[in-house]
Design a protein around this motif. Sequence first.
Motif, short mmCIF file in Angstrom:
data_model
loop_
_atom_site.label_atom_id
_atom_site.label_comp_id
_atom_site.label_asym_id
_atom_site.label_seq_id
_atom_site.Cartn_x
_atom_site.Cartn_y
_atom_site.Cartn_z
N ARG A 4 37.10 68.41 82.75
CA ARG A 4 36.48 67.90 81.76
C ARG A 4 35.09 67.01 82.26
O ARG A 4 35.34 66.24 83.33
CB ARG A 4 37.32 67.06 80.87
N VAL A 7 32.71 61.47 79.00
CA VAL A 7 31.36 61.08 78.23
C VAL A 7 30.99 59.84 78.64
O VAL A 7 31.88 58.84 78.57
CB VAL A 7 31.80 61.19 76.60
N LYS A 53 24.00 65.32 72.87
CA LYS A 53 25.15 65.67 72.24
C LYS A 53 26.30 65.25 73.10
O LYS A 53 27.47 65.20 72.68
CB LYS A 53 24.87 67.25 71.79
N ARG A 54 26.09 65.35 74.48
CA ARG A 54 27.21 65.32 75.35
C ARG A 54 27.39 63.81 75.65
O ARG A 54 28.02 63.37 76.55
CB ARG A 54 27.03 66.04 76.72
N PRO A 139 25.51 68.86 83.26
CA PRO A 139 26.27 69.74 82.61
C PRO A 139 25.67 70.94 81.61
O PRO A 139 24.58 70.50 81.42
CB PRO A 139 27.27 68.74 81.67
N PRO A 142 25.51 72.48 75.31
CA PRO A 142 26.31 73.14 74.24
C PRO A 142 25.62 73.85 73.17
O PRO A 142 24.44 73.69 72.77
CB PRO A 142 26.98 71.89 73.68
N THR A 357 31.22 68.35 71.32
CA THR A 357 30.49 68.07 72.44
C THR A 357 30.99 67.26 73.59
O THR A 357 30.66 67.37 74.49
CB THR A 357 29.04 67.75 72.08
N GLY A 358 31.66 66.21 73.18
CA GLY A 358 32.38 65.09 74.29
C GLY A 358 33.37 65.62 75.00
O GLY A 358 33.84 65.01 76.02
N ASP A 359 33.97 66.92 74.66
CA ASP A 359 35.23 67.19 75.19
C ASP A 359 35.13 68.78 76.12
O ASP A 359 35.98 68.92 76.67
CB ASP A 359 36.39 67.36 74.15
N ARG A 365 29.46 76.18 77.44
CA ARG A 365 28.50 76.06 76.23
C ARG A 365 29.23 75.82 74.92
O ARG A 365 28.96 75.27 74.00
CB ARG A 365 27.59 77.31 76.18
#
Length: 459
Positions: A4, A7, A53-54, A139, A142, A357-359, A365
């Motif tokens: 993971r 965030v 979003k991340r 990263p 998404p 998006t945070g996980d 993607r």
Amino acid sequence: MLLRLPVRSTPLDRQLYPFYSSPYFPNDTTRPHVFDIKWIRENPDAFDAGLKKRGLESAAGKLIEIDEARRSHLTALQDAQSRRNAASKEIGKAMAAKDQAAADKLKAEVADLKERIQTGEEKARELEMQLNEVLSAIPNLPLDDVPLGADENDNVEVRRWGEPPKFDFEPKQHFEVGESLGLMDFETAAKISGARFVVLKGALSRLERAIASFMIDLHTGENGYTEYNPPLLVKDAAAYGTGNLPKFAEDLFRTTEGFWLIPTAEVSLTNMVRDEIIPADQLPMRCTAWTPCFRSEAGSAGRDTRGMIRQHQFSKVELVSITTPEASLDEHERMTASAEKVLQRLELPYRTMLLCTGDVGFASRKTYDIEVWLPGQNAYREISSCSVCGDFQARRMNARYRAGDKDVRFVHTLNGSGLAVGRTMVAILENFQQADGTVIVPKELRPYMGGMERIEPAA
């Protein structure tokens, strides 16, 4: 299953620049950029929106600035090379005209240009490395249908299968069941290796082998995957190709010879297409493998310290697909269904979650987590992650396919657990435990257990 990405929203330099000094970053400047820098230049707002979003700060401006310096230097270098070629021709003309002074001046200019070009080529390599290193720390972006969220609490349930069993006694956790059977020994494992290891014995040792064999037979016999037995030790480039390096080096185990122990067979299986151009008619490639896996669990201090949920060494059946961009989203649904089928056959209740998006993982993607019901914890716990990575890993690996005579494109890669074998054993022990301390063997596994229907305490 990928590690993971935490965030956070920190200054861009602190997010990206620590990786410049990484000894694990490949120094081959001929490899493609991890992200298409041309696309970033043309779509900076879309790129930054994906990072936002991340929970990350904008990066397009800094990347474009680095790229502009690189491109400007390359233009100046090309101009110098063109001038050197022209001056070399002019020397011949000056010599033919018996103009020694002009020839000597041109020779001096060529010598100076040669030195400047050599220095400039080294600088060009440095700028190329700088750009790719910064890109490598970012990263994957998404997909649009991935829900916005900060962490696992914002994940969205997609579907649920099966009903949690009802007990007329207080269900135990798996390690209590295993220890009471006399077939699960954490103390001996700690004496041998330390914390986060286990010794299985007798019927539980056979149960682990039975679970893995059942999964492999299902995936190869019904789900269309080809079984592989890949290396467990990989080079830097392989771990880099799947996104484990350089960012997650501390989460891996490394040998003194410089090999990395695989955290999942995804690393070995996906890298089989590194630096390859695959004919389109050979896609999709669907691969599966049952291997030991090794993780340092560097970021999980205090979490799941008892039992088999989070260990340094565990076994897993991995699913990997290599496909075309057009087919990758359908392949993602197919892969997830293949993993779910294992739980359905074993009659283990589960739910499927779409990660926010945070996980979602660093290279992914879009990810579905499959969570199995554990009565002893009175909770659903992850047993599989199925992710579509787009061309994120393919660019790091330079893995491509030939769509036409001249049309060469990056493949799309996918990976998923099909399933984590130890966690499947955990789920069986908790869901099929009996009041007398025995455990019913699921029907699908009995042929692999020599017909055994019930696991009894060790004699």
